[in-house]
Scaffold this motif. Structure first.
Motif, mmCIF file in Angstrom:
data_model
loop_
_atom_site.group_PDB
_atom_site.id
_atom_site.type_symbol
_atom_site.label_atom_id
_atom_site.label_comp_id
_atom_site.label_asym_id
_atom_site.label_seq_id
_atom_site.Cartn_x
_atom_site.Cartn_y
_atom_site.Cartn_z
ATOM 1 N N GLY A 1 -9.231 15.835 -17.704
ATOM 2 C CA GLY A 1 -9.138 15.427 -16.314
ATOM 3 C C GLY A 1 -8.848 16.553 -15.345
ATOM 4 N N LEU A 2 -8.762 17.789 -15.840
ATOM 5 C CA LEU A 2 -8.419 18.915 -14.975
ATOM 6 C C LEU A 2 -9.658 19.505 -14.316
ATOM 7 C CD1 LEU A 2 -5.826 20.728 -17.269
ATOM 8 C CD2 LEU A 2 -5.368 19.279 -15.280
ATOM 9 N N PRO B 1 -17.459 16.201 -9.415
ATOM 10 C CA PRO B 1 -17.296 17.086 -8.246
ATOM 11 C C PRO B 1 -16.149 18.070 -8.379
ATOM 12 C CG PRO B 1 -16.623 14.820 -7.739
ATOM 13 C CD PRO B 1 -17.319 14.782 -9.063
ATOM 14 N N ARG B 2 -15.241 17.865 -9.342
ATOM 15 C CA ARG B 2 -14.158 18.827 -9.562
ATOM 16 C C ARG B 2 -14.618 20.028 -10.382
ATOM 17 N NH1 ARG B 2 -9.955 14.867 -12.258
ATOM 18 N NH2 ARG B 2 -11.939 14.306 -13.255
ATOM 19 N N VAL B 3 -15.868 19.995 -10.824
ATOM 20 C CA VAL B 3 -16.424 21.081 -11.639
ATOM 21 C C VAL B 3 -17.326 21.944 -10.768
ATOM 22 C CG1 VAL B 3 -17.853 21.643 -13.622
ATOM 23 C CG2 VAL B 3 -16.320 19.666 -13.715
ATOM 24 N N SER B 4 -17.113 23.238 -10.810
ATOM 25 C CA SER B 4 -17.921 24.161 -10.014
ATOM 26 C C SER B 4 -18.422 25.298 -10.876
ATOM 27 C CB SER B 4 -17.104 24.717 -8.833
ATOM 28 O OG SER B 4 -15.999 25.474 -9.310
ATOM 29 N N LEU C 1 -23.109 20.733 -9.462
ATOM 30 C CA LEU C 1 -24.342 20.198 -10.012
ATOM 31 C C LEU C 1 -24.642 18.852 -9.375
ATOM 32 C CD1 LEU C 1 -23.993 20.954 -13.831
ATOM 33 C CD2 LEU C 1 -24.895 22.407 -12.017
ATOM 34 N N ALA C 2 -25.898 18.676 -9.023
ATOM 35 C CA ALA C 2 -26.308 17.398 -8.446
ATOM 36 C C ALA C 2 -26.470 16.362 -9.546
ATOM 37 C CB ALA C 2 -27.617 17.566 -7.685
ATOM 38 N N ILE C 3 -26.231 15.122 -9.196
ATOM 39 C CA ILE C 3 -26.480 14.038 -10.148
ATOM 40 C C ILE C 3 -27.971 14.008 -10.427
ATOM 41 C CG2 ILE C 3 -26.400 11.542 -10.505
ATOM 42 C CD1 ILE C 3 -23.952 11.474 -8.692
ATOM 43 N N PRO C 4 -28.391 14.046 -11.694
ATOM 44 C CA PRO C 4 -29.825 14.072 -11.996
ATOM 45 C C PRO C 4 -30.559 12.904 -11.357
ATOM 46 C CG PRO C 4 -28.523 14.457 -13.978
ATOM 47 C CD PRO C 4 -27.561 14.047 -12.904
#
Length: 499
Positions: A185-186, A220-223, A256-259
């Motif tokens: 969850g981080l 969205p927390r992943v970049s 990343l965009a949602i496929p």
């Protein structure tokens, strides 16, 4: 003020972060470059019992000692394993985890599974089984390249990497990582080093394939960030790395965009081609022309690795269906197979699948077994090496489209799968190479290496360029330039089969 905990990869210690730590400190950050038990200048603290759990405990103790309420943990290569283990135990203290050119290990994965070079991997397995071997020596100067691209490291820094490296406790690589799930969850940031073969486009393609391992990356927390350098950016581009780490800590980076409902590989083929009869024999599909006598065949070899549970499988992807039909419409048998290249360790098995499919096709009475072409695509390009190194007389042409023609630095394959070397033995065998101008830098380097070798040995190579083409252009770039390139490539291959 941001607090960073920096954890390096195998054989190294906190010293590799010196320049990065200095620049982060100048920005006002608090920085803890870590030397784990038995590593770096603490090599004398290691023993037979030093394992991954030892390193996780090292980091948990450090987190507990740091005064800041939250820390950003950075794990490079092997370092991501103890980082994840410690963050899983202290999730409330971790603001973000940064995977610095590192994998995505899951619960139960030992770091050994992520060692890219299979020869090194197998050597470590043997060491684990040998009684009394509890550490492995660091690489020699030439050996570091087998652990990741050394691109961009100044000569002096590379010499220091060799001189200051210490043996790695074997248990740190073989003990499985145990995670409770709290770490999932981080917030997370991936920093991809493009000269080591990783980039955002590759990650997006894996997400588009539907691989469940990569679904979490859409959060969205992943970049993500890219660095145009090799596997050790703290030595090759310390200024740029420090800037990226600060931006990552601030929550910046590419998301990343949602496929879409129709991923790129499932979009329509760029040409309208007539339907042709298709027969399925095991993993092989044959597209049949109208013919009253045996016809030459073109066998298409898809790229990869493609995860085993991806549906539909490559032979049902519109691009390969399109190629098969188009070849059949022009009078040859189009052949498509699903080989089992599901992981980087599967190249030998995939090579066997290709060889078996070729023999099946050549034995078909509707095929002229003395006139066959092999057409390799993307990562499947590495499978062309066997055929280039010893072309059989019935092989009339080898084609390759946006291929990988030498193992990427982090793939760890043997020289068997290096077409850029094998081409020197190809003799007069015609080669048709379709090259895209918007290729990733790491793949473009392999194509350049191949063409240089081909020129030196006067190999018969026809290059078809698509200056504005992307990797996978057949379902992405529906341009006239791309359509003409496909038509030219197909007709060139068929021309060699008829001559």
């Amino acid at each position: 003020m941001t607090t960073f905990i920096l954890v390096s990869g195998a054989f190294t210690g906190g010293w590799v972060w010196e320049e990065v730590a200095a620049r982060l400190g100048e920005s006002g950050a608090e920085v803890y470059p870590v030397t784990l038990t038995g590593m770096g200048d603490r090599s004398d603290t290691a023993g037979p019992g030093t394992d991954l759990e030892t390193h996780i405990e090292d980091l948990v103790r450090l987190i507990d000692q740091v005064q800041a309420p939250e820390v950003v943990m950075v794990g490079h290569c092997y370092g991501i394993h103890p980082v994840l283990g410690a963050a899983d135990r202290r999730p409330e203290r971790v603001a973000r985890i940064v995977h610095l050119d590192a994998g995505m290990p899951r619960d139960g994965d030992p770091a050994l599974d992520l060692v890219p070079d299979r020869a090194v991997h197998d050597r470590l397995l043997r060491a684990e089984q040998a009684e009394g071997d509890w550490s492995i020596a660091p690489p020699s100067l030439d050996g570091w390249q087998r652990w990741g691209s050394t691109d961009g490291i100044p000569a002096q820094a590379l010499e220091q990497l060799v001189r200051r490296a210490a043996p790695q406790p074997l248990g740190t690589l073989t003990q499985p990582l145990r995670l409770s799930g709290a770490v999932s969850g981080l917030p997370m940031t991936g920093v991809l080093c493009t000269a080591n073969g990783a980039d955002i486009a590759r990650v997006e393609s894996l997400v588009g394939l539907g691989d469940p391992r990569f679904r979490a990356l859409i959060d969205p927390r992943v970049s993500f960030f890219e660095l145009d350098t090799g596997h050790w950016p703290m030595l090759s581009t310390p200024d740029e790395l420090a800037e990226v780490l600060l931006r990552a800590a601030a929550g910046e980076g590419h998301r990343l965009a949602i496929p879409s409902e129709q991923p790129a590989h499932l979009r329509s083929f760029l040409m309208e081609v007539p339907e042709r009869p298709r027969e399925r024999v095991g993993r092989v599909d044959l597209y049949l022309p109208d013919a009253d006598r045996p016809r030459p065949a073109v066998v298409f070899v898809h790229g990869g690795p493609v995860p085993a549970d991806v549906q539909p499988t490559p032979r049902d992807w519109p691009a390969y269906v399109g190629y098969g039909r188009y070849v059949a419409s022009l009078g040859a048998v189009g052949v498509m197979l699903d080989h089992r290249l599901h992981d980087l360790a599967d190249f030998e098995r995939a090579a066997e699948d290709v060889a078996e499919a070729v023999e099946l096709v050549r034995a078909d009475p509707r095929v002229d077994g003395e006139r066959v072409a092999l057409w390799f695509v993307s990562g499947g390009g590495l499978l062309s090496a066997d055929w280039l190194a010893a072309p059989p007389p019935w092989l009339r042409c080898v084609a390759a489209t946006y291929p990988i023609l030498a193992p990427l630095p982090n793939w760890g394959l043997s020289d068997r799968f290096r077409p850029a070397t094998a081409v020197r033995a190809a003799g007069p065998l015609p080669i048709v190479l379709t090259r895209v101008g918007l290729e990733s830098a790491a793949i473009a380097v392999t194509v350049g290496e191949f063409l240089t070798a081909a020129k030196e040995c006067a190999a018969d190579v026809e290059v078809i360029d698509i200056p504005l083409g992307h990797h996978g252009f057949e379902t992405i770039d529906h341009s006239e330039q791309a359509r003409q390139a496909v038509d030219r490539a197909v007709r060139a291959v068929l021309g060699h089969l008829r001559n």
